[in-house]
Enzyme design. Structure first.
Site, PDB file in Angstrom:
ATOM      1  N   GLY A  10       0.842  -1.198   0.000  1.00 57.12           N
ATOM      2  CA  GLY A  10       0.000   0.000   0.000  1.00 57.12           C
ATOM      3  C   GLY A  10       0.875   1.244   0.000  1.00 57.12           C
ATOM      4  N   GLN A  11       0.249   2.409   0.102  1.00 55.73           N
ATOM      5  CA  GLN A  11       1.012   3.672   0.102  1.00 55.73           C
ATOM      6  C   GLN A  11       2.009   3.724   1.258  1.00 55.73           C
ATOM      7  OE1 GLN A  11      -0.875   7.465  -1.139  1.00 55.73           O
ATOM      8  NE2 GLN A  11      -2.703   6.563  -0.263  1.00 55.73           N
ATOM      9  N   ASP A  37      -2.537 -12.806   5.033  1.00 52.56           N
ATOM     10  CA  ASP A  37      -3.867 -12.197   5.096  1.00 52.56           C
ATOM     11  C   ASP A  37      -4.190 -11.957   6.570  1.00 52.56           C
ATOM     12  OD1 ASP A  37      -6.543 -11.626   5.202  1.00 52.56           O
ATOM     13  OD2 ASP A  37      -7.191 -13.329   3.986  1.00 52.56           O
ATOM     14  N   TYR A 126     -16.186   2.744   7.304  1.00 54.07           N
ATOM     15  CA  TYR A 126     -14.725   2.762   7.364  1.00 54.07           C
ATOM     16  C   TYR A 126     -14.262   3.266   8.738  1.00 54.07           C
ATOM     17  CZ  TYR A 126      -9.970   4.550   6.577  1.00 54.07           C
ATOM     18  OH  TYR A 126      -8.621   4.843   6.696  1.00 54.07           O
ATOM     19  N   TRP A 151      -5.789  11.956   5.153  1.00 54.76           N
ATOM     20  CA  TRP A 151      -5.624  12.471   3.784  1.00 54.76           C
ATOM     21  C   TRP A 151      -4.261  12.055   3.207  1.00 54.76           C
ATOM     22  CZ3 TRP A 151      -8.012  17.985   2.827  1.00 54.76           C
ATOM     23  CH2 TRP A 151      -9.271  18.052   3.418  1.00 54.76           C
TER      24      TRP A 151
HETATM   25  N1  LIG Z   1      -5.360   6.635   2.479  1.00 58.57           N
HETATM   26  C1  LIG Z   1      -5.779   7.589   3.296  1.00 58.57           C
HETATM   27  O1  LIG Z   1      -6.157   8.692   2.881  1.00 58.57           O
HETATM   28  C2  LIG Z   1      -5.786   7.348   4.783  1.00 58.57           C
HETATM   29  C3  LIG Z   1      -6.329   8.350   5.623  1.00 58.57           C
HETATM   30  C4  LIG Z   1      -6.314   8.129   7.000  1.00 58.57           C
HETATM   31  C5  LIG Z   1      -5.786   6.963   7.525  1.00 58.57           C
HETATM   32  N2  LIG Z   1      -5.282   6.013   6.681  1.00 58.57           N
HETATM   33  C6  LIG Z   1      -4.756   4.784   7.273  1.00 58.57           C
HETATM   34  O2  LIG Z   1      -3.370   4.706   6.965  1.00 58.57           O
HETATM   35  C7  LIG Z   1      -3.003   3.336   6.806  1.00 58.57           C
HETATM   36  C8  LIG Z   1      -2.280   3.156   5.490  1.00 58.57           C
HETATM   37  O3  LIG Z   1      -3.144   3.569   4.443  1.00 58.57           O
HETATM   38  P1  LIG Z   1      -2.690   3.502   2.909  1.00 58.57           P
HETATM   39  O4  LIG Z   1      -3.197   4.738   2.256  1.00 58.57           O
HETATM   40  O5  LIG Z   1      -1.266   3.119   2.816  1.00 58.57           O
HETATM   41  O6  LIG Z   1      -3.619   2.294   2.457  1.00 58.57           O
HETATM   42  P2  LIG Z   1      -3.573   1.450   1.087  1.00 58.57           P
HETATM   43  O7  LIG Z   1      -2.686   2.114   0.110  1.00 58.57           O
HETATM   44  O8  LIG Z   1      -4.992   1.157   0.754  1.00 58.57           O
HETATM   45  O9  LIG Z   1      -2.851   0.116   1.559  1.00 58.57           O
HETATM   46  C9  LIG Z   1      -3.463  -0.867   2.354  1.00 58.57           C
HETATM   47  C10 LIG Z   1      -2.832  -2.178   2.004  1.00 58.57           C
HETATM   48  O10 LIG Z   1      -3.440  -3.205   2.795  1.00 58.57           O
HETATM   49  C11 LIG Z   1      -3.603  -4.341   1.952  1.00 58.57           C
HETATM   50  N3  LIG Z   1      -4.598  -5.262   2.476  1.00 58.57           N
HETATM   51  C12 LIG Z   1      -5.943  -5.223   2.303  1.00 58.57           C
HETATM   52  N4  LIG Z   1      -6.507  -6.290   2.918  1.00 58.57           N
HETATM   53  C13 LIG Z   1      -5.509  -6.990   3.471  1.00 58.57           C
HETATM   54  C14 LIG Z   1      -5.473  -8.196   4.217  1.00 58.57           C
HETATM   55  N5  LIG Z   1      -6.583  -8.883   4.503  1.00 58.57           N
HETATM   56  N6  LIG Z   1      -4.272  -8.663   4.654  1.00 58.57           N
HETATM   57  C15 LIG Z   1      -3.134  -7.977   4.362  1.00 58.57           C
HETATM   58  N7  LIG Z   1      -3.109  -6.852   3.644  1.00 58.57           N
HETATM   59  C16 LIG Z   1      -4.287  -6.358   3.212  1.00 58.57           C
HETATM   60  C17 LIG Z   1      -4.000  -3.746   0.627  1.00 58.57           C
HETATM   61  O11 LIG Z   1      -3.868  -4.687  -0.415  1.00 58.57           O
HETATM   62  P3  LIG Z   1      -4.832  -4.509  -1.710  1.00 58.57           P
HETATM   63  O12 LIG Z   1      -4.625  -3.108  -2.212  1.00 58.57           O
HETATM   64  O13 LIG Z   1      -4.325  -5.549  -2.627  1.00 58.57           O
HETATM   65  O14 LIG Z   1      -6.222  -4.730  -1.210  1.00 58.57           O
HETATM   66  C18 LIG Z   1      -3.010  -2.585   0.528  1.00 58.57           C
HETATM   67  O15 LIG Z   1      -1.772  -3.016  -0.014  1.00 58.57           O
HETATM   68  C19 LIG Z   1      -4.297   2.526   6.951  1.00 58.57           C
HETATM   69  O16 LIG Z   1      -4.401   2.081   8.262  1.00 58.57           O
HETATM   70  C20 LIG Z   1      -5.389   3.539   6.683  1.00 58.57           C
HETATM   71  O17 LIG Z   1      -6.590   3.208   7.329  1.00 58.57           O
HETATM   72  C21 LIG Z   1      -5.259   6.186   5.329  1.00 58.57           C
END
Ligand SMILES: NC(=O)c1ccc[n+]([C@@H]2O[C@H](COP(=O)([O-])OP(=O)(O)OC[C@H]3O[C@@H](n4cnc5c(N)ncnc54)[C@H](OP(=O)(O)O)[C@@H]3O)[C@@H](O)[C@H]2O)c1
Length: 291
Positions: A10-11, A37, A126, A151
């Protein structure tokens, strides 16, 4: 220090890998759902027992805010049960865990930046499932750091910066929501702060609990878009500046309700771990260049 990193593609996970590889302090067991998983309790337990990490960093999540409204079971499994299983395994192994959560645990009715102790009141699935995940970690494992961020943007994956650069190229006019306020956060800055925590833990520093870590200057999606387009133009990635119109949340209905104000106070993270709010504008310059 051996770090078990979940959600590694992920990001945040990608930025964590990029930074950790440059340091000889860390060995990262980088896993995405194909390798581990987090919704599979047996697999999580076995992975921790076999690989014996020194810490777990959970960057895995179901982050599709609108989809989550109709994927309640999946979002609950990934955002609530997964963190619980990881925390249980960490507890059994006697290791700490860093878990990442969101500003969407708040309802957005505050008028001053949210402190970590502020009452959570998520508006959508969410936020609700992320809140349940936080609670599971708190109730299972004393040695935890929960970091709420907001964000998130980066050079990886799909995110708001990439979308706006694309739309800025395709369209002459854009309408963007101007009545939701928050703090853009570069995943690389959050990753650096997480690794700083890991390093300090390795040196014996202890300050468990829940914290906020996001970009410094609050803005609206409209303000963020203006900064993105200006940066795109300055770096020659856009031919011209699209006309930007301010719209209201009600003008752009989406399945999931969002907090109107999710600005967070990051001072306790700075005090406890020396990691303060990050400069999102400097990070934006870097990310636009990388995209
Ligand atoms: N993005 C935002 O704007 C935002 C804002 C506030 C907080 N956050 C928090 O920051 C953290 C990182 O966010 P991010 O933006 O890096 O998220 P992201 O890019 O969506 O990455 C999440 C990763 O988790 C993987 N994943 C999904 N289901 C899974 C499972 N069952 N087992 C193992 N891996 C799994 C996804 O794989 P797939 O893509 O293949 O499903 C993806 O690689 C998260 O906790 C998120 O809630 C994010």
């Amino acid at each position: 220090m051996k770090i078990l990193l979940t959600g590694a593609n992920g990001q945040l996970g990608s930025c964590l890998q990029d930074l950790a590889i440059k340091s000889d302090l860390f060995e990262v067991l980088a896993t995405d759902y194909k390798d581990l998983d987090i919704t599979n309790e047996v697999a999580v337990k076995a992975y921790v027992e076999v690989h014996q990490p020194d810490i777990i960093v959970n960057a895995a999540a179901h982050t599709a805010v609108d989809k989550a409204q109709s994927e309640v079971e999946l979002a609950t499994a990934i955002n609530a049960k997964g963190p619980e299983y990881l925390a249980k395994s960490a507890q059994n192994a006697g290791i700490p865990m860093i878990h990442v959560s969101t500003d969407y645990v708040f309802d957005g009715t505050a008028t001053v930046p949210y402190k970590p102790s502020h009452l959570a009141k998520p508006l959508g699935v969410y936020g609700e499932t992320k809140w349940l995940g936080e609670e599971a970690v708190r109730n299972t494992l004393a040695e935890h750091i929960i970091i709420r961020t907001a964000w998130v943007f980066s050079e990886y994956g799909n995110n708001f910066v990439k979308t706006m650069l694309r739309l800025g190229e395709e369209r002459e006019e854009l309408g963007v929501i101007a009545d939701q306020y928050g703090c853009p956060t570069y995943a690389g800055d959050l990753a650096a702060s997480i690794l700083k925590c890991c390093e300090k833990i390795m040196l014996g520093h202890r300050a468990w609990g829940s914290f906020h870590h996001c970009g410094d200057l609050p803005t609206s999606w409209h303000g963020f878009t203006r900064a993105i387009l200006a940066e795109g133009l300055a770096q020659g990635k856009l031919p011209n500046m699209a006309k930007l119109n301010a719209i209201k949340t009600d003008d752009y209905p989406l399945p999931a309700p969002r907090p109107a104000y999710s600005v967070m106070d990051c001072s306790s993270m700075k005090q406890a771990w020396g990691a303060g709010a990050s400069d999102w504008r400097a990070a934006l310059t870097k990310v636009v260049n990388l995209i």
